[in-house]
Scaffold this active site. Sequence first.
Site: not given
Ligand code: GRF
Length: 192
Positions: A108, A17, A178, A149, A106
């Site tokens: 990715h 998370g 991210e 996706d 979402n």
């Molecule tokens: C992230 O790399 C996201 O892109 C993918 O799953 C991973 C989740 O990481 N969908 P976290 O649990 O938010 O650290």
Amino acid sequence: MASTASHKLIVFVSGRGSNAQAIHHFFKDSDIAEISLLVTNKADAGAYDWAITHGIPATCINRSDFNSPAFIESIKNENPALIVLAGFLWKLPEAFVAAFPKEIINIHPALLPAYGGKGMWGHHVHEAVLACGDLESGITIHRVNEEYDKGSVLLQARCNVLPEDDSDALAARVLKLEHYFYPRLIEFLLAQ
Ligand code: GRF
């Protein structure tokens, strides 16, 4: 304390998370949005403990509840502005996607449409990028439709792949993108 945030985010997570935490951190001192509920399919997910510790309502669902009309109703009753998938590994039921045609997004960890689809998650993605010798990777944030996706792309951001990268090094670089872009794109979408 009663919430003053104007937009509710429901975040779906299967793992540690870190994106959920980045989103929480970004909005926590604003009245723009808050995570009103964290949904996980794993009681031992780091995200679940983190949510409870931070006073964020969290629920762990099993497969049959997840597929039930009652689950859709319970999420509708929350009236979320966005349903944010952040490392959630179960495919959403078609009825769920149909109930929230514009609200589900979402993230990715690659530049879709490359390295997407079933089985492409976590280290599998980064290992595939390295195996192909790509010079760039990055992130894709997209709307969610009934196919893995394949929803429309909202944002992509790029980073270099370095010759000495292993999948952990590449994952760490991608994860920085991210954490930076997911909360900011959410803020942008909420302002539309
Ligand atoms: C992230 O790399 C996201 O892109 C993918 O799953 C991973 C989740 O990481 N969908 P976290 O649990 O938010 O650290």
